[in-house]
Design an enzyme around this catalytic site. Sequence first.
Site, PDB file in Angstrom:
ATOM      1  N   TYR A 328       0.810  -1.186   0.000  1.00  0.00           N
ATOM      2  CA  TYR A 328       0.000   0.000   0.000  1.00  0.00           C
ATOM      3  C   TYR A 328       0.862   1.263   0.000  1.00  0.00           C
ATOM      4  O   TYR A 328       2.091   1.139   0.050  1.00  0.00           O
ATOM      5  CB  TYR A 328      -0.900   0.023   1.258  1.00  0.00           C
ATOM      6  CG  TYR A 328      -0.140  -0.070   2.574  1.00  0.00           C
ATOM      7  CD1 TYR A 328       0.105  -1.302   3.177  1.00  0.00           C
ATOM      8  CD2 TYR A 328       0.328   1.075   3.222  1.00  0.00           C
ATOM      9  CE1 TYR A 328       0.790  -1.380   4.384  1.00  0.00           C
ATOM     10  CE2 TYR A 328       1.012   0.988   4.421  1.00  0.00           C
ATOM     11  CZ  TYR A 328       1.242  -0.233   4.997  1.00  0.00           C
ATOM     12  OH  TYR A 328       1.928  -0.318   6.181  1.00  0.00           O
ATOM     13  N   GLU A 401       1.147   1.631  -5.947  1.00  0.00           N
ATOM     14  CA  GLU A 401       0.945   1.248  -4.539  1.00  0.00           C
ATOM     15  C   GLU A 401      -0.422   1.809  -4.155  1.00  0.00           C
ATOM     16  O   GLU A 401      -0.599   3.026  -4.047  1.00  0.00           O
ATOM     17  CB  GLU A 401       2.037   1.855  -3.641  1.00  0.00           C
ATOM     18  CG  GLU A 401       3.421   1.274  -3.847  1.00  0.00           C
ATOM     19  CD  GLU A 401       3.619  -0.096  -3.200  1.00  0.00           C
ATOM     20  OE1 GLU A 401       2.676  -0.610  -2.575  1.00  0.00           O
ATOM     21  OE2 GLU A 401       4.720  -0.651  -3.351  1.00  0.00           O
TER      22      GLU A 401
END
Length: 440
Positions: A328, A401
């Site tokens: 992430y 991401e």
Amino acid sequence: MLQSTQRLRQCAMMSRQQEKFQKTLHATFVCLNLFVAFNHAGDYNGYMVYQLSPNTSEKIAVLKSLESATGYDFWQEPGRKTSHLMVAPEQQHEFEKRMAASQIQTTIAINNVAEHLRKDGTFRDGQKEKSNKGTRRRFLRPDWKNFLFERYLKYNDMLRLVNGVVAKKSTANVITIGQTYQGRKMIAVKLSTCDNNPVILIDGGIHGREWAAPMSVLYILQKLIDDDEVIKKLTFYIIPLLNPDGYEYSRRKDRYWRKTMSKTPFTKCRGVDGNRNFDSHWNESGTEGDPCSQLYSGPEPFSESETRALRDLITSVRPVMYITFHSYGGLILYPWGYAPDLPDNWPELHLLGKKAADEVKRLFNTEYAVGASTNLLYPASGGSDDWSMEKAGVQLVYCIELEDFGSKFEPSPSELKEIVQHANTLVQVFTKHVEENYAS
Ligand SMILES: [Zn+2]
């Protein structure tokens, strides 16, 4: 003469003692390494996640030096944004001392990772799946049309969904692209009406624990498969999950497993970081030679069947654009990742990345940062993005991401539902650009 003989004996004795000490030290180190690498066995009791804000390159370098140390695992890599680092209980005291000495600001993001997993929504879903029979039946047979992307699917369920929907579409085919180390079938979905059209290749989930990535790629497939207008002009190859072994191990045994599951001789530590295993400046930066490290680049480039499968697909279909999804951080990254350098076409990549980020901001009020990998993160070589541009000549390459809304690897059902739409919005903007500039 007597004195010199005694000295020789003493020297020999000292040397044997030194050798013994070194051997013991080495054995202790190896044991300690294996112990720390395996002691959590997916439990993570006492493990902490720190949020770090290194605001200078010197401070980033201090953090980077921890990558090779046992008991440390970066969840979000150090760079311009804040980063997250999981630290084993044995290392926490030393770590806090070191951060204080380096004047790196730390806050505790997760006090006890095991507790976090027990309370966490996505993990609870997994437990429900095992215990609640009614829920289990529903989850085992997700329906493609009505699937709302509010939970994370098993790999077998992904395959079932994909095979079911592809069977009904004349413009879609499932292609077997390889087999994982543990024998799982690896697939790509081809969407095409004409083989001469420009190709876009999309993948997700090279890192096992990044569950939002494959779910996002599935969502993109769900939207694209019925978009006949786009498929008339472009060909897509979509790999929903590139590392099914690591993903399933992360679901069943060790939530934070990142690597593949291959075995390395002479060590009990398994797996290779697939995104350090490509033959582009392999093992030069941001990688580890230690098989127990989460960032182990492998014994050689393309040692993994998963990375070879992607390599072979890219070299045979020669895409004009390659997009790889990770989780992430909320970043739109373009090459290069190995060093602070830029490809010749970086202005095009940057402008297009900005355009895509603006669209996500407009629709969802969520910000994605745009930049070259090494401008937003520290250098890391051997990634699929660098390789596809450097060695396979792909012109437009992005590593995304995905945003996590502060939930790190565990976005809640409602967060996941929005994240997959971010991914789709980015792909829509990218696709339009290829359609307008690369299709005849
Ligand atoms: Zn990743």
